[in-house]
Design an enzyme around this catalytic site. Structure first.
Site, short mmCIF file in Angstrom:
data_model
loop_
_atom_site.label_atom_id
_atom_site.label_comp_id
_atom_site.label_asym_id
_atom_site.label_seq_id
_atom_site.Cartn_x
_atom_site.Cartn_y
_atom_site.Cartn_z
N TYR A 77 -70.95 -37.35 -65.09
CA TYR A 77 -70.88 -38.76 -65.43
C TYR A 77 -69.52 -39.38 -65.16
O TYR A 77 -69.32 -40.56 -65.39
CB TYR A 77 -71.16 -38.89 -66.93
CG TYR A 77 -72.31 -39.77 -67.27
CD1 TYR A 77 -73.60 -39.27 -67.31
CD2 TYR A 77 -72.10 -41.10 -67.58
CE1 TYR A 77 -74.65 -40.08 -67.67
CE2 TYR A 77 -73.16 -41.92 -67.94
CZ TYR A 77 -74.42 -41.40 -67.99
OH TYR A 77 -75.46 -42.20 -68.34
N LYS A 125 -77.19 -25.96 -70.52
CA LYS A 125 -78.01 -25.28 -69.52
C LYS A 125 -77.15 -24.16 -68.92
O LYS A 125 -77.00 -24.04 -67.69
CB LYS A 125 -78.45 -26.33 -68.47
CG LYS A 125 -79.52 -25.90 -67.52
CD LYS A 125 -80.90 -25.79 -68.14
CE LYS A 125 -81.86 -25.24 -67.10
NZ LYS A 125 -83.13 -24.78 -67.65
N ASP A 168 -83.70 -27.54 -71.68
CA ASP A 168 -85.13 -27.81 -71.50
C ASP A 168 -85.92 -27.42 -72.75
O ASP A 168 -86.81 -28.16 -73.19
CB ASP A 168 -85.70 -27.15 -70.23
CG ASP A 168 -85.12 -25.77 -69.96
OD1 ASP A 168 -84.21 -25.35 -70.70
OD2 ASP A 168 -85.58 -25.10 -69.02
N ASP A 201 -77.05 -38.07 -72.86
CA ASP A 201 -77.60 -39.39 -72.50
C ASP A 201 -79.12 -39.32 -72.46
O ASP A 201 -79.82 -40.11 -73.09
CB ASP A 201 -77.04 -39.79 -71.13
CG ASP A 201 -77.37 -41.22 -70.78
OD1 ASP A 201 -77.38 -42.06 -71.69
OD2 ASP A 201 -77.64 -41.50 -69.59
#
Ligand code: NAI
Length: 415
Positions: free
Chosen positions: A160, A227, A281, A305
């Site tokens: 980002y 992740k 996930d 986000d």
């Protein structure tokens, strides 16, 4: 003394100060606000009016906010020919607390997001988003009352950060050459490139803030979301550094999930906070299936986000989800939602998210009574079944009211 190019210092009101790391809030603080673009203008001015009404009701006139308008987005472009003027950054830096509406960012080319610029200029490294259900708000899940999450999204790093280069641009070619020559990594010549940066410094300070928040807000569980199984040296490191802060800086009050089972037989001892982690996930599934098992989530920028919009859906959507962008002390309160161009100017937006952000702001000022007054009035208004279109369409037999009608009712419920 702060100097502005075009802003005028208000004749009334006093500046919030910092002393020994603590906010000193006067009874008449000056608070800069930004209307922003799209529905921002509609909802921020309502949030200000509602906050003022709550303050008046709670303190009978002894406390009052002096609002200072500052600019970002379209209005700033008109006045300064710049979408984020230095005046705005200096004003928030100087007055410490601000209230902001959403600002438009075009997809693709054009300019860098005002929001990203503001967060980076003021080093607002923590985006904190409480997600809880207000009784009466229609939701897609059966037990929204079990949702009480606070998302701590790292706000300055990750994909980002705006570090990206278009396909076939000179920087992309140079990076591509470097990767090939030095590291034997091949990238396609027609690929756009972006850089994912996650540092120990950035991770540790967001984790530290989350633990401190857990301590002051009596929260019992902190989950690092990452992740790391795939992106080992960025997201995996995020997980490792998060655990390190818990162990090295808060070892006397934090325990891991494993310790909970092995040492404490699954029962959390008084005064302790569990720190655990989940793969992103899986976490998206968990917030849908078992939101009640989670409390504070700490996530890298991009995941945070995505996850906050998904979590907001659980409790009724973007119209009822507030947030704050915070540094060590500077805090800019804003709704999660954007400028909603599809409904802007139609007087149908839900101002609740902006109002709830105002409530968080009042709490941050230490004006809990005013925050409570506004919250109770909002809940009463929603429970009366008089709601804006986003909520009305999910309720049987309810006709929507406008943004301004909702605001008037809420203010009436305050007085
Ligand atoms: P959005 O949040 O503006 O809208 C998504 C959907 O939710 C739309 O259908 C909209 O009508 C609805 N919605 C949002 N807020 C609502 C409210 N208060 N009441 C009722 N319905 C509401 O997201 P979108 O369309 O992706 O972004 C539009 C613009 O906003 C973009 O330029 C984006 O960059 C900007 N944006 C700015 C943010 C900020 O300033 N903090 C945050 C998110 C987006």
């Amino acid at each position: 003394m702060v100097e502005f190019d075009k802003l005028e210092l208000p004749k009334e009101g006093t500046r919030i100060k910092l002393e020994n790391g603590k906010l000193l809030v006067p009874d008449d603080p000056i608070i800069p606000f930004i209307e922003g673009d799209g529905i921002g203008r509609e909802v921020i001015n309502i949030a200000r009016r509602v906050s003022d009404a709550g303050v008046k009701k709670a303190y009978g006139g002894t406390h009052q906010i002096t609002w200072l308008e500052t600019y970002a987005g379209g209005k700033a472009k008109e006045i300064y020919d710049k979408i984020l003027p230095d005046d705005t950054i200096s004003a928030i830096d100087h007055f410490i607390v601000g209230l902001k509406g959403p600002v438009r960012t075009p997809v693709g080319g054009g300019y860098r997001s005002v929001n990203v610029q503001l967060r980076q200029s003021l080093d607002l490294y923590a985006n904190i988003r409480p997600i809880f259900h207000i009784e009466g708000v229609p939701t897609p899940i059966l037990h929204p009352e079990t949702v009480d999450l606070v998302i701590f999204r790292e706000n300055t790093e990750d994909l980002y950060g705006g570090l990206e280069w278009p396909a076939e641009s000179e920087p992309a070619k140079q990076i591509s050459d470097f990767l090939y020559q030095q590291l034997k990594v091949e990238t396609r010549v027609d690929a756009g490139l972006g850089l994912k940066v996650i540092s120990q410094y950035g991770t540790k300070r967001i984790m530290r803030k989350a633990i401190q928040y857990a301590l002051t807000h009596d929260r019992k569980r902190i989950t690092l979301v990452h992740k790391g199984n795939i992106m080992k040296f960025t997201e995996g490191a995020f997980r490792e550094w998060g655990y390190e802060v818990a162990k090295e800086e808060f070892g006397d009050i934090t325990i891991t999930e494993k310790e909970l089972e092995e040492k404490y037989n699954g029962t959390l001892p008084a005064g302790k906070i569990i720190v655990n982690d989940r793969i992103t996930d899986a976490m998206f599934q968990e917030i849908l299936l078992r939101p009640g098992d989670y409390d504070i989530l700490v996530a890298p920028n991009l995941t945070g986000d995505y996850m906050s919009d998904a979590a907001a859906a659980l409790i009724g959507g973007l119209g009822v989800a507030p947030g704050v962008n915070m540094g060590d002390h500077i805090a800019v309160f804003e709704a999660i939602h954007g400028t909603a161009p599809d409904i802007a100017g139609k007087n149908i937006a839900n101002p609740s998210s902006a109002i709830l952000s105002g409530i968080l702001m009042l709490e941050y000022l230490g004006w809990q009574e005013a925050a409570n007054v506004v919250f109770r009035a909002m809940r009463k208004t929603i429970q009366s079944g008089q709601v804006t279109a986003d909520l009305a369409r999910l309720l049987k037999g309810v006709s929507p009211i406008s943004t301004t009608e909702f605001a008037e009712l809420l203010i009436k419920n305050i007085s």
